[in-house]
Write an enzyme that holds these catalytic residues in place. Structure first.
Site, PDB file in Angstrom:
ATOM      1  N   GLY A  18       0.869  -1.170   0.000  1.00 18.40           N
ATOM      2  CA  GLY A  18       0.000   0.000   0.000  1.00 18.40           C
ATOM      3  C   GLY A  18       0.904   1.216   0.000  1.00 18.40           C
ATOM      4  O   GLY A  18       1.792   1.324  -0.840  1.00 18.40           O
TER       5      GLY A  18
ATOM      6  N   SER B  68       5.785  -5.438  -1.517  1.00 23.06           N
ATOM      7  CA  SER B  68       5.772  -4.011  -1.838  1.00 23.06           C
ATOM      8  C   SER B  68       6.212  -3.197  -0.606  1.00 23.06           C
ATOM      9  O   SER B  68       7.340  -3.368  -0.145  1.00 23.06           O
ATOM     10  CB  SER B  68       4.380  -3.631  -2.341  1.00 23.06           C
ATOM     11  OG  SER B  68       4.397  -2.366  -2.962  1.00 23.06           O
ATOM     12  N   ALA B  69       5.365  -2.351  -0.049  1.00 26.77           N
ATOM     13  CA  ALA B  69       5.760  -1.567   1.130  1.00 26.77           C
ATOM     14  C   ALA B  69       6.290  -2.469   2.243  1.00 26.77           C
ATOM     15  O   ALA B  69       7.229  -2.107   2.963  1.00 26.77           O
ATOM     16  CB  ALA B  69       4.585  -0.741   1.640  1.00 26.77           C
TER      17      ALA B  69
ATOM     18  N   HIS C  97       8.261  -3.210  -7.548  1.00 19.57           N
ATOM     19  CA  HIS C  97       7.580  -2.885  -8.824  1.00 19.57           C
ATOM     20  C   HIS C  97       8.597  -2.294  -9.802  1.00 19.57           C
ATOM     21  O   HIS C  97       8.294  -1.343 -10.519  1.00 19.57           O
ATOM     22  CB  HIS C  97       6.444  -1.867  -8.616  1.00 19.57           C
ATOM     23  CG  HIS C  97       5.449  -2.254  -7.557  1.00 19.57           C
ATOM     24  ND1 HIS C  97       4.477  -3.199  -7.770  1.00 19.57           N
ATOM     25  CD2 HIS C  97       5.288  -1.807  -6.288  1.00 19.57           C
ATOM     26  CE1 HIS C  97       3.743  -3.310  -6.659  1.00 19.57           C
ATOM     27  NE2 HIS C  97       4.218  -2.486  -5.752  1.00 19.57           N
TER      28      HIS C  97
ATOM     29  N   GLU D 219       8.186  -6.835 -10.955  1.00 22.20           N
ATOM     30  CA  GLU D 219       6.903  -7.468 -10.639  1.00 22.20           C
ATOM     31  C   GLU D 219       7.045  -8.985 -10.749  1.00 22.20           C
ATOM     32  O   GLU D 219       7.620  -9.505 -11.691  1.00 22.20           O
ATOM     33  CB  GLU D 219       5.836  -7.037 -11.669  1.00 22.20           C
ATOM     34  CG  GLU D 219       5.656  -5.552 -11.818  1.00 22.20           C
ATOM     35  CD  GLU D 219       4.871  -4.932 -10.691  1.00 22.20           C
ATOM     36  OE1 GLU D 219       4.544  -5.634  -9.714  1.00 22.20           O
ATOM     37  OE2 GLU D 219       4.608  -3.720 -10.781  1.00 22.20           O
TER      38      GLU D 219
END
Lengths: 235, 235
Positions: free
Chosen positions: B87, B124-125, B161, B196
């Protein structure tokens, strides 16, 4: 306040060419500009200053770099035209904060851009820092700016280089998703998505949007697309 | 330390589907996961937790949300498997810092992921915060995290990403330009651009890159593309 806030510096016709007439109008006869290159990271600040100097020569504005001034605060205090270039917004804010230039710059600009007053041109990071904070920058936080609050000249947030592209195969957030995250946490704060090639001219309490592309307001869960012309914050 | 650090959560086959086998291996029999939904901004944390719960049901892992725990520090202290979702990285870091969870989480993970030890899955985060700082996140700084330093489990920076796309008409920075700005100011710190679908498995001092796409190291002015397999920091 007399401000010219560009989304970006480059154009198909050359560096700052799309904005030369707007810069000439903003300068209103001022011929000596103080350039702030602090947002530049991968480029030498002398080179960056020279690039801006070359770009503004055709409209008779000479350019010196703030980084070469022995007393930066005095230079801000006596300048008649300040130009703040783009690059990395975090770096720009960090440098301005460390040299204690934010408050003097904001104070002089708020005092008005009359005959003796200071006027301001910014693009990209140089536009974003006129917002209350830099919380709507697109840049990577490559350095810690010591807080996200910035010049706070404008009552809304700028998002420059605005577009909402969906890249095939990319599973990160789109620009609109990122800005929606901002407005969810700050529902009272408007954000202006300023597309490439557009700019905002601030003259006292009057704001005008210029450029070919519609800009987009973000406020709470609403988005409002607006064409060039008088600019008002959504309520 | 036993960590599984994914670039992203979504795949063509469904949410977390590409990573299910890797999560099962990492969990090593653990069936109760504590999910940290703090990076979620535009989604409800209960909904986010439910999405992860549904995704992990096929491999027999039950999921509860940290935001529902009466004592978050105690929950971190007794968990055997922590999952940190993606997020907004700034939001995630701010929440972890405000609740004073960074140090206890890092300490338990550093103590090792043996039979009684804590193991970690992030995407991700949730992967970025295992770096020394979040200075290579792609996210917008929508909140002030109170400093950019993070868990510091890994000796290099993640950029998730990862791709280096040149978008026609976009005059902002490419990803490689942004990361070059970071390495100019931090020439001693390596950055791993994780595409990704890829992930890194950390087991003690052994790191392994998994996934179809080459990852890219950034160090100073160098970039080094690497294929899946044993991962070593460039020198």
């Amino acid at each position: 306040m007399e401000l010219l806030l560009l989304s970006n510096s480059t154009s198909d016709d050359g560096y700052l060419v799309h904005a030369l007439e707007a810069i000439r109008e903003l300068a209103d006869g001022r011929q000596d500009a103080l350039f702030v290159p602090f947002a530049g990271v991968t480029r030498d600040w002398d080179d960056y200053t020279a690039q801006v100097r070359d770009a503004l020569a055709p409209i008779g504005i000479s350019v010196r770099g703030l980084h070469r001034e022995a007393d930066a605060r005095a230079a801000i205090g006596s300048a008649s035209l300040v130009i703040v270039g783009g690059g990395n917004t975090f770096r720009l804010l960090k440098c301005l904060r460390e040299q204690q230039l934010l408050a003097p710059l904001a104070e002089r600009l708020r005092a008005g851009g009359g005959p003796e007053g200071l006027r301001y041109v910014g693009w990209s990071a140089g536009s974003v820092i006129t917002s209350p904070t830099i919380r709507t920058t697109n840049d990577m936080p490559i350095v810690d700016p010591g807080g996200l609050d910035s010049l706070g000249l404008m009552p809304f947030q700028f998002n420059c280089h605005y577009f909402n592209l969906v890249v095939p195969g990319f599973r990160g957030e789109t620009r609109d998703q990122r800005l929606a995250e901002f407005t969810v946490l700050s529902p009272e704060m408007s954000v202006l998505g300023l597309p490439e090639g557009d700019w905002v001219r601030v003259s006292g309490t009057r704001w005008t949007l210029h450029g070919e592309h519609a800009a987009r307001w973000f406020l709470g869960e609403r988005t409002i697309d607006i064409a060039a012309g008088a600019l008002e914050m959504p309520r």
